[in-house]
Scaffold this motif. Structure first.
Motif, PDB file in Angstrom:
ATOM      1  N   LEU A 197     -22.204 -67.668  -5.059  1.00 12.40           N
ATOM      2  CA  LEU A 197     -23.590 -67.616  -5.537  1.00 12.40           C
ATOM      3  C   LEU A 197     -23.919 -68.680  -6.570  1.00 12.40           C
ATOM      4  CD1 LEU A 197     -24.008 -63.746  -5.960  1.00 12.40           C
ATOM      5  CD2 LEU A 197     -24.783 -65.164  -4.064  1.00 12.40           C
ATOM      6  N   GLY A 217     -24.252 -71.944  -6.621  1.00 11.58           N
ATOM      7  CA  GLY A 217     -25.260 -72.946  -6.286  1.00 11.58           C
ATOM      8  C   GLY A 217     -26.674 -72.422  -6.474  1.00 11.58           C
ATOM      9  N   ARG A 218     -26.910 -71.190  -6.012  1.00 10.29           N
ATOM     10  CA  ARG A 218     -28.238 -70.588  -6.138  1.00 10.29           C
ATOM     11  C   ARG A 218     -28.565 -70.277  -7.593  1.00 10.29           C
ATOM     12  NH1 ARG A 218     -29.432 -65.877  -2.004  1.00 10.29           N
ATOM     13  NH2 ARG A 218     -29.055 -67.683  -0.654  1.00 10.29           N
ATOM     14  N   ILE A 219     -27.583 -69.729  -8.328  1.00 11.98           N
ATOM     15  CA  ILE A 219     -27.801 -69.399  -9.736  1.00 11.98           C
ATOM     16  C   ILE A 219     -28.064 -70.662 -10.545  1.00 11.98           C
ATOM     17  CG2 ILE A 219     -26.683 -68.462 -11.808  1.00 11.98           C
ATOM     18  CD1 ILE A 219     -25.245 -66.474  -9.951  1.00 11.98           C
ATOM     19  N   LYS A 252     -29.459 -73.405  -9.474  1.00 12.93           N
ATOM     20  CA  LYS A 252     -30.812 -73.874  -9.178  1.00 12.93           C
ATOM     21  C   LYS A 252     -31.849 -73.066  -9.955  1.00 12.93           C
ATOM     22  CE  LYS A 252     -29.958 -75.663  -4.510  1.00 12.93           C
ATOM     23  NZ  LYS A 252     -30.256 -75.496  -3.054  1.00 12.93           N
ATOM     24  N   TRP A 253     -31.585 -71.782 -10.133  1.00 11.19           N
ATOM     25  CA  TRP A 253     -32.527 -70.927 -10.842  1.00 11.19           C
ATOM     26  C   TRP A 253     -32.544 -71.196 -12.349  1.00 11.19           C
ATOM     27  CZ3 TRP A 253     -30.824 -65.699  -8.225  1.00 11.19           C
ATOM     28  CH2 TRP A 253     -31.377 -65.626  -6.940  1.00 11.19           C
TER      29      TRP A 253
END
Length: 397
Positions: free
Chosen positions: A260, A262-264, A266-267
């Motif tokens: 996770l 990569g997504r975190i 970006k956020w």
């Protein structure tokens, strides 16, 4: 080669990563070893878990020159052989000196092919397929750590020396690698090693700062492995045998966070280390208060998840802010900081306990909670103020 597209080739290539993070797999036996060696200091017993990081650090630096002489395939095979020797043979002795020496051998073997696990993927694959396999490689590390920890915990229920048999998985991995993976063509530089390549422009203060951050982070994170079992014994918690499973879940939570990240990232961007440090502090507070194994497990899940957010963030920023040509030495310094922190952890925690007059495991968790709370406030301040225009630009690029 057509073989590159076959499942067995990719399996053999990724399989060596199963043991890369297995040094801490035998953490559950620390309380048992303390009973076995009543005259030996607790910090020395805890070093059984952390001492491989010292030799791993040295051989990460040496892997480039070694592979340039022996070839990458032979270097990996030699490293796997050392893992078999240093991993399994401690079960045959009850001499703490020999156990520590063999654990150093284990760390040397792991360090020898640590960076090659990634560079070999680059040698055989390109483009999206390479990126996909690099992502799988990271996940396989987490999976291997979880499996090794679980197997070691179950074997320790027979008797603590049997836990070292968890490293027997290295034997079929070595055979698979030997028969399937060829020596890659020479000429391409090894990724993430300290071999010669582009000329370095020197090491900047931000790089040294990131290395120091990894040192402190690993110093206080490693007490999850070294002190949790001791704390459970101190508080006479029921179901103490669940510790091996709890450590396995800890490793699984790091694997999930890795998927996770990569997504975190970006956020939250440059707020990611603040969130990671705050979650880690929360986990250590729960460990400090814990009165049963269930609460211990929940705390470890929180710490494991946050732990896996901090490390990739540091390396992501590191690769973005260093000058062209300084990537290799900068990554090496960061890896040295991380491994040195893991190695020094029992001795730093011991010193803190002596100076404070409280050497209990619960107090060590409280100290860690305070350290990570301070780190969270510092990370929040840096994120808000946007210190370092170069870093900020790299983050938002």
């Amino acid at each position: 080669m057509n073989i590159k597209n076959k499942i067995w080739f990719k399996t053999a290539l990724l399989s060596i990563s199963l043991v890369l993070t297995s040094a801490s797999a035998i953490s559950a036996v620390i309380p048992m070893m303390l009973n076995q060696f009543p005259g030996v200091s607790s910090s020395l017993i805890e070093s059984v878990v952390t001492i491989p990081s010292f030799s791993m650090m040295l051989f990460v630096l040496l892997s480039g020159p070694i592979s340039s002489r022996l070839g990458k395939k032979n270097t990996v095979l030699l490293g796997l052989l050392l893992v078999v020797i240093g991993g399994i043979l401690p079960m045959l002795t009850t001499n703490i000196t020999w156990i520590l020496a063999l654990r150093l051998v284990l760390g040397a073997g792991l360090g020898m092919f640590n960076s090659l696990a990634v560079s070999l993927i680059s040698d055989f694959f390109e483009g999206d397929e390479r990126a996909q396999l690099v992502g799988f490689q990271s996940a396989v590390q987490g999976l291997g750590s979880s499996l090794a920890t679980f197997v070691a915990g179950q074997l320790a229920l027979i008797d603590w020396p049997f836990a070292f048999l968890c490293y027997a998985i290295t034997i079929p991995i070595a055979l698979l690698f030997f028969f399937i993976i060829p020596e890659p063509e020479r000429g391409e530089p090894t990724v993430c090693t300290t071999g010669t390549g582009n000329k370095s422009r020197g090491v900047s203060l931000p790089v040294l700062g990131l290395g120091a951050a990894l040192f402190l982070f690993m110093t206080f994170i490693m007490i999850v492995y070294t002190k949790t079992g001791i704390m459970i014994a101190e508080k006479s918690m029921p179901n103490a045998g669940f510790l091996g499973t709890a450590l396995t879940l800890f490793s699984l939570s790091t694997m999930i966070a890795g998927f996770l990240f990569g997504r975190i990232y970006k956020w939250f961007r440059n707020y990611a280390p603040f969130i990671s440090s705050l979650l880690t502090a929360t986990g250590f507070v729960l460990l400090w208060f814990a009165q049963n194994v269930t609460m211990v497990t929940v705390a470890m899940l929180i710490i494991g998840f946050s732990f896996a957010l901090f490390i990739p963030y540091i390396f992501t920023i590191l690769t973005k802010i260093v000058p062209k040509g300084s990537e290799t030495i900068s990554i090496s310094i960061a890896m040295v900081g991380s491994n040195l922190g893991a190695f020094a952890s029992p001795y730093v925690i011991k010193l803190v306990g002596v100076l404070s007059g409280n050497e209990t495991a619960s107090f060590a968790f409280l100290v860690s909670a305070i350290v990570f709370t301070i780190a969270a406030l510092l990370c929040l301040g840096i994120a808000i103020r946007g210190k370092g225009s170069k870093t900020q630009t790299a983050i938002h690029s």
